[in-house]
Design an enzyme around this catalytic site. Structure first.
Site, short mmCIF file in Angstrom:
data_model
loop_
_atom_site.label_atom_id
_atom_site.label_comp_id
_atom_site.label_asym_id
_atom_site.label_seq_id
_atom_site.Cartn_x
_atom_site.Cartn_y
_atom_site.Cartn_z
N GLN A 197 -0.69 1.68 11.18
CA GLN A 197 -0.19 2.89 10.55
C GLN A 197 -1.21 4.02 10.68
OE1 GLN A 197 0.82 1.17 6.80
NE2 GLN A 197 -1.11 0.08 6.67
N GLU A 244 -5.09 -0.65 -1.11
CA GLU A 244 -5.72 0.51 -1.74
C GLU A 244 -6.75 0.10 -2.79
OE1 GLU A 244 -2.78 3.21 -3.42
OE2 GLU A 244 -4.20 3.76 -5.00
N ASP A 254 -3.71 -8.26 2.34
CA ASP A 254 -3.16 -7.09 3.03
C ASP A 254 -3.30 -7.32 4.53
OD1 ASP A 254 -2.68 -3.89 1.94
OD2 ASP A 254 -2.91 -4.27 4.08
N ASP A 261 -0.79 -11.56 6.98
CA ASP A 261 0.58 -11.32 6.55
C ASP A 261 0.79 -12.11 5.25
OD1 ASP A 261 3.55 -10.71 7.06
OD2 ASP A 261 3.52 -12.90 6.96
N ALA A 262 1.34 -11.45 4.23
CA ALA A 262 1.45 -12.08 2.91
C ALA A 262 2.32 -13.34 2.95
CB ALA A 262 2.01 -11.07 1.90
N ASP A 275 3.05 -5.49 -3.97
CA ASP A 275 2.64 -4.07 -3.88
C ASP A 275 2.82 -3.65 -2.43
OD1 ASP A 275 1.57 -1.60 -4.38
OD2 ASP A 275 -0.50 -2.29 -4.55
#
Lengths: 332, 332, 332, 332
Positions: free
Chosen positions: B52, B108, B128, B159-160, B177
């Site tokens: 991203q 974050e 994350d 990857d969760a 989240d």
């Protein structure tokens, strides 16, 4: 894999596309009803001097942009148009090779840079009132770094009027690189008939030439200040040449006026020849034909200029957009 | 002297007023026809990870703002609303004191920060996928610095789904989240019935609670994903509590859904008591009455939720704005 | 054939895509540093009254929008939230069935519309100072057409204060649907302690209830005027209930305050029962649980309200954004 | 009393000032990173034809503006620049008085209007593919009403290429008033070498002149299509004259290219004389000196044009901004 942005990421929303829209913008109100907006890469610097607020932005369409008091002054990709047009005509038309040049304002350094390309020039006096702007530009505008270091450059921090009054020596060319004449604004008094007559003209040497930036010169916008500056200079000098060029980052055609008591009589070919003889390096915008085009105004602008009757005096000004009626009234 | 900006300055135009308009803006398209714009102080950082694009902006109305792929994720002045609402209800409702918490996403750091305020928590596993976002936030978001250094925090880049599958241990609370469920988007598969049934629920310990952010929950926007997430969780868990809060920087009310096979039966007073017992420091947003209000939805939203029939499965998604029809079709 | 726009058309440029961007926008400055922008379908009407400028816009995200002096007043898709919240709590809490209702302002007609849905109401007196706004709304806002024609509606064009002073009869409910209290603004004097004490309260019948819109009530914005209106009413009435709801088109949570010398003691179920008994048609937003949520403020807002010490008097005001410092000073 | 807006009005907020900001805007993306925004008075009309979307806006800075597919085509206050530049040079340079003129496109009617001012013209054939745009302009653009009614105007709804192919008669002047050449766009094939050679040139009578609008011609933007159109025409015609003018509402300098197998050899004075003899009424923009300036390009543009090697063929295009990379790829 390109557009598959796989993230179980850190946020609430995440786009699978990299084609999302530009999100940071610089926005300028060209007029009350007209906005001009540049996508931003970054905000390089912001600050305030005793005289004005300054910002240096990195814009996507026009590169680094110097903004003073919310108005774009100069953009990296096309400032060469403004500065070549401001400097080269007067220095090239000067019959003997110009040696001493005085810049009123010009703190950005680009005007000095173009003057210093003229091999005959021995001294450039740049007189700007705002020391912090000068320091800001000196440290941030790499393209002018050599100009600021040139031993021929004399930098004076002073009001241009006071400085010229205090001098005895004359200049071959005096260049006005000032804010537009707004009544009550900082530079208004440097565009009046009495200033030209009593301060500027006495400091021009034999065959000396005065040139000034003269505000927007578009088909509609030239009546704001361009036609009045032209008409005011006509009261004082025998020969006055208005000319203009479209500057993309300004979203308008810009104007300059050159004035002298000696005639301007060179052909496009003469200008090209002198350019070769006198100027180091290659111009990007200016040459003889460019000047032919720039100094041949369109019908509508020519007519306005010849019909203009207003003369700037200390008591009678014309305005340009950007400061609000309210403000003007307050200052009256 | 205030508004007399005297300058024979370096530019073409200079304003005698300091009241000129804000000129740098961050602009977000909340929906195709709706924009939300913040005046900018500066652009602190921009970058791109394999997953991203990231930007950290300093905005005038909401302080520092983290933007991922052109969408605001979190703003300094009001992120506490989102993160207190995401974290505290589930941890406080947990009957015995929760010790092990798993965060899906959360790079974050703010979700971890709120969890780590719970004195009973012994281990927080934050998983994350985007290492660079985590690093970016760790170095730029000072408010989360302590959380990132807390020895109880285990940071996993993965990857969760894969991470949860690979684990044998159970968690008292699992927190989602993540980005919203967009078909073809990065997180869609982490909102489906089968994911909740086969991956999440087996990793919850006795009386365990799952909570997830659930997208916009405004009077109109709650039908985008909030009602579906609610309805999907209802298929899997006996007790499901949707709740919401207005977050100014998001220009919307936001939603969360908490789910468990044990009932949620605490009064506002109980919640206030447990808050005092379990949480270090003072909450800014959350308390018992706030939760009463947040979990009592308005008539229109309650009706939509009870009428919702859609269940997220890998083959049937609901969309949220921001990615364009074109994109959706490409990805089908 | 869709996206092959074949045209040897009438113009210089023609796009082969129909995905071009929305190009007409309404833009509002919520605060100096915050903008909220709606794509436009059309500008249905613009005009100026002796008191204010009016526009009726057709917006894409929120339908028809009434804009007065550059500020959104009401949008078709969500005005029901504002008007149901303003009207129904006070009329439902009134112990005996309210018969006479007075609206201060309300020229748009929506407040009257909601009141007239109450079967017990025999007379609604709507007192707005701006006849042209009333006419404008009467002819353009179709949704209120029936209300304007209802024989129970008495429309008075006058200053609300003067009108209330001139009356001898009392009202069961008095509703303030006025602009926010800005010092020097049009409505400031209709929010002061002395106005409530000397003008409003004497015109309330036994068990009478006063309710007023009370400005933004968001987590940050509630300190602008909401907390002061609350505190001012607390000086005059025994029972004061502040409540709030998020209104999407306002990009904020909005507040109202209801006050009486009789207690407000109904449960959500009571309110639902009275709604069924007294109100014709179905509410879209308001019911008992909605009011429970709306009147249970979040921790931060509750604390501000209980700490508020400011009382509006004719000599001491609080401000809200939108009018400029300059203006305030001019008016001092 | 002006700015004392006393209202106990119909709304939540009311400003005591009439100096609030302009709130309705037209916004155009000149380039991906560059926006140009006009305050709006009203949206006069919007609609869609089988070929394109149309809007007629009433803008504050430029009067009525025709927008097709999200791109400004023509603005009331300065369309005379574009249309005088498109029409008058070719008709005036034509050695014998031109009688028959063919317009490719031109549905707006302004091109026909300027041609019909030439007294010698006996027949104007305007061939536009979009009947609805023509009808829209005929009914909304009052300034062209007379032109649409002129008996010398023949209006044909057809593809310009097909129409020219089907004709046997020749024209003294053929004028291209088309959208820019975008590969895959509607008009691309009307800018290729083979179209000029096989379709246009055969339909020109002895000494016939072809002229076409040629896209943006600014210091940077002229490389998009202007230089290629020039170079393509040079392959087919002996004499080719590129010229340009700044059009404020386009925020750019615009270009046209005129071509013939007969030389263009008139002085500014000749042009002024012919203007007087042949054209009814007064031009607002064009005269001899204006053309001298317009056809004397600046150094940078002249160099680009002389270095241009690209020739438009059906298989090799150049692009202009406005359609998105995605779109281009789709159409390849």
């Amino acid at each position: 894999m390109g557009d598959i942005s796989v993230s179980n990421g850190s946020g609430k929303i995440s786009s699978p596309l990299n084609g999302y829209r530009k999100s940071c913008w610089y926005e300028e109100e060209i007029e009350e009803n007209l906005r001009w907006c540049f996508a931003l890469n970054s905000i390089l610097h912001t600050g305030a001097t005793p005289y004005q607020d300054i910002a240096l932005l990195d814009t996507k369409p026009f590169g680094k942009a110097l903004v003073i008091d919310g108005k774009l002054q100069s953009a990296e990709t096309d400032e060469f148009i403004y500065h070549e047009c401001l400097v080269h005509p007067s220095l090239l038309f000067h019959p003997s090779s110009p040696k001493a040049v005085f810049i009123m304002g010009g703190g950005e350094g680009s005007t000095a840079r173009e003057i210093l390309r003229h091999k005959t020039v021995e001294k450039v006096t740049m007189c700007d009132i705002d020391e912090e702007v000068v320091e800001f530009c000196r440290s941030h505008l790499l393209v002018n770094r050599n100009a600021f270091c040139d031993p021929r450059l004399e930098l004076v921090i002073n009001d241009a009027r006071a400085e010229l009054e205090s001098r005895n020596a004359c200049f071959d060319v005096i260049i006005g690189d000032l804010a537009d004449p707004i009544e009550g604004g900082p530079c208004y008094k440097l565009y009046t008939k009495s200033f030209y007559e009593c301060i500027v003209k006495p400091r021009l040497s034999q065959n000396g030439i005065f040139v000034t930036q003269a505000g927007p010169a578009g088909i509609f916008s030239h009546t704001e200040v361009f036609s009045c500056i032209y008409n005011t200079l006509k009261q004082i000098f025998k020969y006055v040449v208005p000319y203009s060029a479209h500057i993309p980052s300004f979203a308008d055609t810009w104007g300059w006026v050159m004035a002298s008591d000696s005639p301007f009589s060179l052909t496009a070919e003469d200008l090209d020849l002198r350019t070769k003889q006198r100027i180091k390096g290659e111009n990007r915008y200016f040459d003889g034909k460019t000047f032919t085009s720039a100094s041949t105004l369109s019908k509508a602008v020519r007519q306005s200029l010849s019909n203009e009757t207003h003369v700037y005096t200390e008591g009678a000004a014309r305005f340009i957009y950007g400061y609000g009626t309210a403000n003007r009234h307050e200052q009256e």
